[in-house]
Design a protein around this motif. Structure first.
Motif, short mmCIF file in Angstrom:
data_model
loop_
_atom_site.label_atom_id
_atom_site.label_comp_id
_atom_site.label_asym_id
_atom_site.label_seq_id
_atom_site.Cartn_x
_atom_site.Cartn_y
_atom_site.Cartn_z
N LEU A 8 0.83 -1.20 0.00
CA LEU A 8 0.00 0.00 0.00
C LEU A 8 0.87 1.26 0.00
O LEU A 8 0.57 2.23 -0.69
CB LEU A 8 -0.95 0.00 1.20
N ARG A 9 1.95 1.22 0.76
CA ARG A 9 2.87 2.36 0.79
C ARG A 9 3.49 2.58 -0.60
O ARG A 9 3.60 3.72 -1.06
CB ARG A 9 3.95 2.12 1.84
N LEU A 10 3.87 1.50 -1.26
CA LEU A 10 4.40 1.61 -2.62
C LEU A 10 3.37 2.27 -3.54
O LEU A 10 3.67 3.20 -4.27
CB LEU A 10 4.77 0.23 -3.17
N LEU A 11 2.13 1.79 -3.47
CA LEU A 11 1.10 2.30 -4.37
C LEU A 11 0.75 3.76 -4.08
O LEU A 11 0.60 4.56 -5.00
CB LEU A 11 -0.16 1.43 -4.27
N TYR A 12 0.61 4.11 -2.80
CA TYR A 12 0.17 5.46 -2.45
C TYR A 12 1.28 6.49 -2.36
O TYR A 12 1.04 7.68 -2.55
CB TYR A 12 -0.62 5.43 -1.13
N SER A 31 -0.63 6.47 -8.77
CA SER A 31 -1.41 6.45 -10.00
C SER A 31 -2.64 5.57 -9.77
O SER A 31 -2.59 4.63 -8.98
CB SER A 31 -0.56 5.87 -11.13
N LYS A 32 -3.73 5.88 -10.46
CA LYS A 32 -4.96 5.09 -10.30
C LYS A 32 -4.78 3.68 -10.85
O LYS A 32 -5.42 2.75 -10.39
CB LYS A 32 -6.13 5.76 -10.99
N THR A 33 -3.95 3.53 -11.84
CA THR A 33 -3.68 2.21 -12.40
C THR A 33 -2.17 2.00 -12.44
O THR A 33 -1.39 2.94 -12.58
CB THR A 33 -4.25 2.07 -13.82
N LYS A 58 0.67 -1.26 -13.79
CA LYS A 58 0.87 -2.59 -14.35
C LYS A 58 1.50 -3.50 -13.30
O LYS A 58 2.35 -3.08 -12.53
CB LYS A 58 1.79 -2.53 -15.57
N ARG A 59 1.06 -4.73 -13.29
CA ARG A 59 1.61 -5.71 -12.35
C ARG A 59 3.12 -5.81 -12.48
O ARG A 59 3.83 -5.87 -11.49
CB ARG A 59 0.96 -7.08 -12.61
N GLN A 60 3.61 -5.80 -13.71
CA GLN A 60 5.05 -5.88 -13.94
C GLN A 60 5.79 -4.72 -13.29
O GLN A 60 6.87 -4.89 -12.74
CB GLN A 60 5.35 -5.92 -15.45
N ASP A 61 5.19 -3.53 -13.31
CA ASP A 61 5.80 -2.37 -12.66
C ASP A 61 5.92 -2.58 -11.15
O ASP A 61 6.91 -2.21 -10.54
CB ASP A 61 5.02 -1.09 -12.96
N ILE A 62 4.90 -3.18 -10.57
CA ILE A 62 4.94 -3.48 -9.13
C ILE A 62 6.07 -4.48 -8.86
O ILE A 62 6.86 -4.30 -7.94
CB ILE A 62 3.60 -4.02 -8.63
N TYR A 63 6.13 -5.54 -9.67
CA TYR A 63 7.18 -6.54 -9.49
C TYR A 63 8.56 -5.91 -9.58
O TYR A 63 9.47 -6.25 -8.84
CB TYR A 63 7.07 -7.66 -10.53
N GLU A 64 8.73 -4.97 -10.51
CA GLU A 64 10.03 -4.34 -10.71
C GLU A 64 10.38 -3.35 -9.60
O GLU A 64 11.54 -3.18 -9.27
CB GLU A 64 10.06 -3.64 -12.07
#
Length: 94
Positions: A50-54, A59-61, A63-69
């Motif tokens: 959640l900290r990474l995302l927020y 961004s509202k969207t 890519k899964r690959q971006d999260i993995y990276e």
């Protein structure tokens, strides 16, 4: 278990099937839903995700690959792994 009877973490269904089951439980039983959220949010990786995302992606969207990276490259995840004695992952071994 795999075909040879060896325990495995591989699940027999795809992730959409599990997500659907969990969604139905949450919708049909509020107390079970509360427990699921409590357990889910109690996992150490979830607040970090959640900290990474927020705080990082913002961004509202995404890519899964971006999260993995990005996930294991963030300073707060690296610090957690160091503190817990979890070996760092390199780009080669994911």
């Amino acid at each position: 278990s795999d075909p040879d009877g060896v325990p495995t973490t591989r699940m027999p269904l795809d992730e959409r099937a599990y997500n659907e089951v969990i969604r139905r439980v949450i919708e049909s039983d509020p107390s079970a839903g509360s427990l699921i959220f409590k357990v889910f949010l109690g996992m150490n990786a979830i607040p970090q995700m959640l900290r990474l995302l927020y705080q990082v992606v913002r961004s509202k969207t995404v890519k899964r690959q971006d999260i993995y990276e990005q996930f294991f490259q963030t300073p707060f995840v690296r610090e957690y792994c160091d503190r817990e004695g979890i070996p760092a992952l390199s780009a080669n071994n994911g």
